[in-house]
Design a protein around this motif. Sequence first.
Motif, short mmCIF file in Angstrom:
data_model
loop_
_atom_site.label_atom_id
_atom_site.label_comp_id
_atom_site.label_asym_id
_atom_site.label_seq_id
_atom_site.Cartn_x
_atom_site.Cartn_y
_atom_site.Cartn_z
N LEU A 63 0.63 -1.20 -0.02
CA LEU A 63 0.08 0.09 0.02
C LEU A 63 0.55 1.24 0.05
O LEU A 63 0.44 2.27 -0.53
N ALA A 64 2.04 1.09 0.64
CA ALA A 64 3.03 2.37 0.86
C ALA A 64 3.75 2.41 -0.76
O ALA A 64 4.25 3.31 -0.74
N ALA A 65 3.82 1.51 -1.35
CA ALA A 65 4.59 1.28 -2.56
C ALA A 65 3.96 2.19 -3.77
O ALA A 65 3.03 2.15 -4.03
N ASP A 66 5.04 2.80 -4.55
CA ASP A 66 4.56 3.07 -5.73
C ASP A 66 4.42 2.16 -6.85
O ASP A 66 5.22 1.20 -6.69
N GLY A 67 3.54 2.15 -7.78
CA GLY A 67 3.28 1.03 -8.45
C GLY A 67 2.10 -0.05 -8.06
O GLY A 67 1.75 0.10 -6.86
N GLU A 68 2.10 -0.95 -8.89
CA GLU A 68 1.13 -2.08 -8.41
C GLU A 68 1.95 -3.09 -7.74
O GLU A 68 2.99 -3.56 -7.97
#
Length: 119
Positions: A63-68
């Motif tokens: 959830l905190a990451a950029d992208g999927e």
Amino acid sequence: GRSVEGDRVFPNRLQHIDELRRLGARIERRGSACSIDGVERLSGATVEASDLRASAALVLAGLAADGETTVRRLHHLDRGYERLERKLAQLGAQVRRTSETSGRASIPERQQRAAQSGR
């Protein structure tokens, strides 16, 4: 900053470190402890959960990451967190279970425009 964490009771609980590294985390394992250096951003990736706590940690990191981010082997998560994806969605998270039988959840590219403007 740097944090140091450990688990002397269940040292194998740290098996998900490699999966967090796939997302861009800087974690170094030393026996039953690990040191964690903060990073500017995490990046989406496909990861596999090894246990209940790892499943929850990977979903939150996704959830905190950029992208999927796609988290596989969610049967661990389902043992301890009933309908977590629904609860997270109620909080505004974009999470979807892609298959009940394969135990996967996809965390689509987050609402970057909204998140960046509201950070």
